[in-house]
Enzyme design. Structure first.
Site, PDB file in Angstrom:
ATOM      1  N   ALA A  23      15.539  66.292  36.844  1.00 41.99           N
ATOM      2  CA  ALA A  23      16.030  64.921  37.009  1.00 41.99           C
ATOM      3  C   ALA A  23      17.402  64.694  36.378  1.00 41.99           C
ATOM      4  O   ALA A  23      17.803  63.546  36.185  1.00 41.99           O
ATOM      5  CB  ALA A  23      15.019  63.938  36.414  1.00 41.99           C
TER       6      ALA A  23
ATOM      7  N   TYR B 136      15.014  82.669  48.062  1.00 40.63           N
ATOM      8  CA  TYR B 136      14.986  81.202  48.005  1.00 40.63           C
ATOM      9  C   TYR B 136      14.013  80.648  49.038  1.00 40.63           C
ATOM     10  O   TYR B 136      13.188  79.776  48.736  1.00 40.63           O
ATOM     11  CB  TYR B 136      16.388  80.635  48.229  1.00 40.63           C
ATOM     12  CG  TYR B 136      16.415  79.127  48.264  1.00 40.63           C
ATOM     13  CD1 TYR B 136      16.350  78.381  47.087  1.00 40.63           C
ATOM     14  CD2 TYR B 136      16.473  78.429  49.470  1.00 40.63           C
ATOM     15  CE1 TYR B 136      16.349  76.987  47.119  1.00 40.63           C
ATOM     16  CE2 TYR B 136      16.477  77.048  49.510  1.00 40.63           C
ATOM     17  CZ  TYR B 136      16.418  76.329  48.330  1.00 40.63           C
ATOM     18  OH  TYR B 136      16.405  74.949  48.366  1.00 40.63           O
TER      19      TYR B 136
END
Length: 269
Positions: A16, A172
């Site tokens: 965040a 990924y």
């Protein structure tokens, strides 16, 4: 998009401190939610909270900062323990933290390929450990911030660390497929969402330009809203529910991934 009041809700957002995660935290808090901001270090998490207070009308009491380096599973455990102790009721968990797989094959101190651990295994462990706090009431949910690149992936069951054949894009994409599969795990009420191609640190994996992190975050926040009905295990491309890659919802794959993840994070039945 619903603008319902979220003042009775508590949400933990991983990653965040920047990009979609920071914008998700901002939008949730602006609608009244108590937001637990996760950052890699205490300093980064605190700086993100201070930034939101300084640049918005958010009350500082709505924000709580937490830290854990997801390349270290012991720190993930400590994070979960602290959250359960300090916030015994958690309405929403947003599994957002992610990194682009590096050019060179990289393994964490825990022995896992770094993108697979940070993007998936850490969130798998965190979600399992937060089970005592995650509410089972209607509206309680886990939102996995995934990627359309999961469609290009396969899970290398015999070599999840991809030590024998490594490519950063394949590593990924594997982590994003695993995160999407995890949303279909019957043990959790969860969905996964592709927030669109956004102008964040991950942009080079996708394209040369993208929408703003705030636009991407809006798709995540929408799924955090208890007035928005979700289909458990579903995959959303921004606001639209679409079918994920076929492997993402196969019962056999879900069970197999759970077994693999338990093994890699050191959990026993």
């Amino acid at each position: 998009m619903s603008d319902s009041d979220l003042s009775s809700r508590t949400a933990l957002v991983t990653g965040a401190t920047s990009g979609i995660g920071l914008e998700t935290a901002r939008q949730l808090a602006e609608r009244g939610a108590t937001v637990l901001l996760h950052g890699r270090t205490p300093e980064e998490a605190r700086a993100a909270a201070d930034h939101l207070v300084a640049t918005t009308g958010i009350d500082a009491t709505q924000l709580c900062s937490f830290a854990a380096d997801f390349t270290r599973l012991d720190e993930v455990e400590s994070l979960a323990n602290r959250v359960v102790t300090e916030h015994p009721r958690l309405d929403v968990l947003v599994n957002n933290a992610a990194l682009a797989a590096p050019e060179r094959h990289t393994v964490t101190a825990d022995g896992n390929e770094i993108a697979f651990q940070v993007n998936f295994l850490a969130h798998y462990l965190l979600t399992c450990l937060l089970e005592p706090a995650l509410t089972s009431d209607p509206g309680g949910r886990v939102v996995n911030v995934s990627s359309s690149l999961h469609r290009t992936a396969s899970i290398s069951w015999a070599d999840p660390n991809r030590a024998r054949r490594y490519s950063r894009l394949a590593a990924y994409a594997q982590s994003q497929l695993a995160l999407t599969v995890f949303a279909a795990d019957p043990r959790v009420t969860a969905v996964s969402v592709h927030p669109g191609v956004c102008d964040t640190a991950l942009l080079p994996l996708y394209a040369h330009e993208g929408v703003t992190p705030a636009e991407g975050a809006a798709s995540v926040v929408r799924l955090c809203d208890p007035t928005v009905e979700i289909v458990n295990g579903a995959y959303y491309d921004r606001a639209e529910r679409v079918e994920p890659a076929p492997a993402a919802t196969e019962d056999r794959t879900v069970r197999r991934l759970s077994k693999l993840a338990d093994l890699l994070v050191g959990r026993t039945a």
